[in-house]
Design an enzyme around this catalytic site. Structure first.
Site, PDB file in Angstrom:
ATOM      1  CG  ASP A   1      -1.708   0.862   1.829  1.00 27.52           C
ATOM      2  OD1 ASP A   1      -2.104   0.382   2.902  1.00 27.52           O
ATOM      3  OD2 ASP A   1      -2.102   0.436   0.723  1.00 27.52           O
ATOM      4  CB  SER A   2       0.252  -3.200   2.588  1.00 27.43           C
ATOM      5  OG  SER A   2      -1.109  -3.048   2.233  1.00 27.43           O
TER       6      SER A   2
ATOM      7  N   GLY B   1      -2.610  -7.947   5.457  1.00 27.17           N
ATOM      8  CA  GLY B   1      -3.796  -8.333   6.218  1.00 27.17           C
ATOM      9  C   GLY B   1      -3.817  -9.757   6.716  1.00 27.17           C
TER      10      GLY B   1
ATOM     11  CB  CYS C   1      -1.598   0.212   5.838  1.00 24.72           C
ATOM     12  SG  CYS C   1      -1.880  -1.551   5.857  1.00 24.72           S
TER      13      CYS C   1
ATOM     14  CB  THR D   1      -3.206  -4.401   8.143  1.00 24.79           C
ATOM     15  OG1 THR D   1      -4.424  -4.780   7.492  1.00 24.79           O
ATOM     16  CG2 THR D   1      -2.577  -5.615   8.778  1.00 24.79           C
TER      17      THR D   1
ATOM     18  CD  GLU E   1      -4.812  -5.512  -4.411  1.00 23.90           C
ATOM     19  OE1 GLU E   1      -4.078  -6.356  -4.945  1.00 23.90           O
ATOM     20  OE2 GLU E   1      -4.409  -4.691  -3.554  1.00 23.90           O
TER      21      GLU E   1
ATOM     22  CB  CYS F   1      -9.934  -2.545   4.782  1.00 30.38           C
ATOM     23  SG  CYS F   1      -8.832  -3.193   3.500  1.00 30.38           S
ATOM     24  CB  THR F   2      -6.466   0.873   2.137  1.00 25.85           C
ATOM     25  OG1 THR F   2      -6.117  -0.505   1.973  1.00 25.85           O
ATOM     26  CG2 THR F   2      -5.576   1.517   3.167  1.00 25.85           C
ATOM     27  CG  HIS F   3      -8.061  -2.743  -0.964  1.00 26.56           C
ATOM     28  ND1 HIS F   3      -6.970  -2.403  -0.193  1.00 26.56           N
ATOM     29  CD2 HIS F   3      -7.565  -3.329  -2.077  1.00 26.56           C
ATOM     30  CE1 HIS F   3      -5.863  -2.780  -0.821  1.00 26.56           C
ATOM     31  NE2 HIS F   3      -6.204  -3.348  -1.964  1.00 26.56           N
TER      32      HIS F   3
HETATM   33  N1  DGL Z   1      -3.875  -1.875   3.280  1.00 27.27           N
HETATM   34  C1  DGL Z   1      -4.496  -2.996   3.960  1.00 27.27           C
HETATM   35  C2  DGL Z   1      -5.454  -2.437   5.053  1.00 27.27           C
HETATM   36  O1  DGL Z   1      -5.904  -1.312   5.005  1.00 27.27           O
HETATM   37  C3  DGL Z   1      -5.249  -3.907   2.998  1.00 27.27           C
HETATM   38  C4  DGL Z   1      -4.352  -4.648   2.035  1.00 27.27           C
HETATM   39  C5  DGL Z   1      -3.416  -5.625   2.719  1.00 27.27           C
HETATM   40  O2  DGL Z   1      -3.886  -6.616   3.338  1.00 27.27           O
HETATM   41  O3  DGL Z   1      -2.206  -5.406   2.640  1.00 27.27           O
HETATM   42  O4  DGL Z   1      -5.754  -3.143   5.975  1.00 27.27           O
END
Ligand code: DGL
Length: 284
Positions: free
Chosen positions: A16-17, A49, A79, A81, A156, A191-193
């Site tokens: 993941d990012s 993102g 991730c 993205t 976050e 999205c992961t968050h």
């Molecule tokens: N992990 C990214 C996603 O799931 C979200 C965080 C980012 O923008 O890096 O799209």
């Protein structure tokens, strides 16, 4: 391969990012506790993102090569993205099976919608790639896409139950569920968050709408891929319960920014202590 001491534990790389993909790791360890996990969070270079496809592909390929060098036999691109923008490049660079989050999320949404119409929310880059649209239209589901760029920083910040996040969600979702999104009966968390604000989104989304979490459906896909029987009982923090189940996940983390920061924030996303973190400096 089974051996005299039982089946061999798979070594699963999760990329993941940053820390957001720990929501996918959480779903994975619940489904597949008897595995070794190597998690790579590219915390020095997030957010992805708001970046271009070329940049995201370049970063993601470097990270998954690192995971393979550490012994990952299966790669999960947690991730959204990176999956949306760079899955083909990642697959071309990897010598092992790669599972992204978009296809499993799209299949779960297609199975859940009766009206054949869904809303997908995600980062700016995920939404403008139209990866979810393509995957869903191939399953004959109409899609309304909506970028929600403020959710990542709010989550976050830890504002998962906060009036500001609720207000922002009301604005985003009322836009998403208007016009061609009016009849949609499923909301895909692309999205992961977003799983962290699922209770808040549940309250704000129209009542009849079902919420599909791509973390969940990806974990199911990985379990299927490994030929595991789905384990629906969530992983508890009690070692006894885990050993009764015959599997305790082994977790190792790699972060490109501070290991200490990753440890602190990661615990919140994973819902389990994040201990074994190594700082990694990937050369550009
Ligand atoms: N992990 C990214 C996603 O799931 C979200 C965080 C980012 O923008 O890096 O799209």
């Amino acid at each position: 391969m089974p051996n005299s001491r039982g089946p061999r534990r798979p070594k699963i790389g999760v990329f993941d990012s940053g820390v957001g993909g720990l929501t996918v790791l959480r779903a994975l360890v619940e489904r597949i506790p008897d595995a070794d996990y190597l998690y790579f969070g590219d915390t020095a270079r997030l957010p992805y993102g708001s970046k271009s496809a070329a940049t995201v592909a370049h970063y993601a390929v470097g990270a998954v090569r690192y995971l393979q060098d550490q012994g990952a036999e299966l790669l999960v691109i947690a991730c959204n993205t990176a999956t949306a923008l760079a899955l083909d490049e990642i697959k071309a660079a990897a010598g092992v099976e790669v599972i992204g989050v978009v296809e499993p999320g799209a299949h779960a949404a297609a199975a859940a919608t009766r009206k054949r119409k869904v809303v997908v929310i995600g980062t700016e880059a995920t939404i403008s790639s139209h990866a979810y649209r393509r995957a869903l239209e191939a399953l004959e589901v109409a899609v309304r896409e909506k970028a929600c760029p403020l959710f990542v920083p709010l989550v976050e910040e830890g504002w998962v139950e906060h009036p500001v996040t609720e207000q922002v969600a009301k604005i985003y979702l009322s836009e998403a569920f208007s016009e061609e999104g009016r009849d949609a009966d499923v909301l895909v968390l692309g999205c992961t968050h977003y799983p962290l604000i699922k209770p808040l989104l549940r309250r704000v989304a129209p009542e009849h709408v079902a919420i599909v979490d791509s973390a969940e459906s990806t974990a199911q896909d990985v379990a299927r891929h490994l030929g595991h029987q789905l384990k629906i009982e969530p992983l508890s923090s009690s070692a006894e319960t885990k050993s009764e189940r015959g599997g305790v996940p082994k977790l190792k983390f790699f972060a490109t920014d501070s290991a200490e920061k990753f440890r602190k924030m990661g615990t919140r996303f994973l819902g389990l202590p994040v201990e074994d973190v190594l700082h990694v400096d990937l050369k550009e």
